[in-house]
Design an enzyme around this catalytic site. Structure first.
Site, PDB file in Angstrom:
ATOM      1  N   TYR A 175     -13.759  73.047  55.795  1.00 11.68           N
ATOM      2  CA  TYR A 175     -13.178  74.935  55.852  1.00 11.68           C
ATOM      3  C   TYR A 175     -14.985  75.367  54.229  1.00 11.68           C
ATOM      4  CZ  TYR A 175     -11.492  79.388  54.999  1.00 11.68           C
ATOM      5  OH  TYR A 175     -10.351  79.934  54.333  1.00 11.68           O
ATOM      6  N   LYS A 179     -17.190  78.505  55.113  1.00  8.64           N
ATOM      7  CA  LYS A 179     -17.711  79.896  54.607  1.00  8.64           C
ATOM      8  C   LYS A 179     -18.655  80.071  53.542  1.00  8.64           C
ATOM      9  CE  LYS A 179     -13.771  80.920  56.725  1.00  8.64           C
ATOM     10  NZ  LYS A 179     -13.198  82.093  57.997  1.00  8.64           N
TER      11      LYS A 179
END
Length: 279
Positions: A175, A179
């Site tokens: 994640y 990002k």
């Protein structure tokens, strides 16, 4: 109301959740005058959380109904964005229904966060998060940009990153990496798209009160043998403004980037996190 959205056509991904950021973005853009294509992952009704069940929630179909109630045109599409053919299907359906694409909001995301270190996760978990959070953004953005460039009327790309895309966060695995990648993609693509009067910006939310964030708190609690409410309270104490964000807080930032007020802004990432320090 954000100026310049009247008559525009927007695609918003990750828009199927009742308590989700995507739903708030889709409804806000419609309220500001845009026609909206709401895209979301299909789910079995049995998997809906209790608040969705009690509301008679129908995923993107419910979001489309909300948009139409505002007097705008809407289309709801169930799709697995990690599959290459889905991006073409979404863009083609948008052109068939509305004749153009002006705004793309890449909001869909997947998070396995708060429970395991990098060496403890499976390869499949890593690849799935990268597929949804980064590869899917490439697939849909590239297809939408072809239509924007060919149309010659400019456009807006707004990518949803995260505070975990600005600073490293332990146990955020793929994640965090994806990002960060979204911000790099935003900066690069802003330069490529600028000659076509297409701006590309990103929004980096902090902790927002959604089902996804609640899941992260549960994972954190499992790791530390605690309770999800305790994890949530600890995070809220770290936020300068003293509360979690609301989906509408993120929708407001997206509406700004989509509007005429942001016509001379590109390649930027806006932190929307209640004042949480990023260094």
């Amino acid at each position: 109301m954000a100026p310049g959205l009247e008559g525009k056509v927007a695609i918003v991904t990750g828009a199927a959740r009742y308590r989700g950021i995507g739903r708030a973005i889709a409804v806000r853009l419609a309220d500001d005058g845009a026609d909206v294509v709401a895209v979301g992952s299909p789910r079995a009704a049995a998997d809906y959380p209790d608040d969705e069940k009690s509301a008679g929630w129908r995923g993107v179909a419910s979001v489309a109904a909300e948009i139409e109630a505002l007097g705008r045109r809407a289309l709801g599409i169930d799709a697995d964005l990690a599959k290459p053919g889905e991006a073409d299907r979404i863009v083609d359906a948008t052109i068939d229904a509305f004749g153009r694409v002006d705004i793309l909001v890449n909001n869909a995301g997947l998070a396995y966060c708060g429970e395991r270190n990098l060496w403890e996760i499976s390869d499949d978990e890593w690849y799935r998060v990268v597929d949804v959070n980064l590869n899917a953004v490439y697939l849909l953005t590239s297809r939408a940009l072809r239509k924007m460039v060919d149309g010659g009327h400019g456009g807006r790309i707004i990518n949803i990153s995260s505070s975990a895309g600005r600073i490293g966060v332990p146990q955020y695995g793929a994640y965090c990496a994806t990002k960060f990648g979204i911000i790099g993609l935003t900066q690069m693509l802003a330069l490529e798209a600028a000659p076509h009067h297409i701006t590309v910006n990103a929004v980096a939310p902090g902790s927002v009160d959604t089902d996804m964030m609640d899941g992260t708190f549960r994972h954190m609690a499992s790791r530390f043998n605690s309770e999800a409410t305790v994890m949530k309270q600890a995070v809220v104490r770290s936020i300068a403004l003293g509360r979690q964000g609301r989906p509408d807080d993120i929708a407001g930032a997206v509406a700004f980037f989509a509007s005429d007020d942001a016509a001379w802004i590109t390649g930027q990432t806006l932190n929307v996190n209640g004042g949480t320090p990023m260094d």
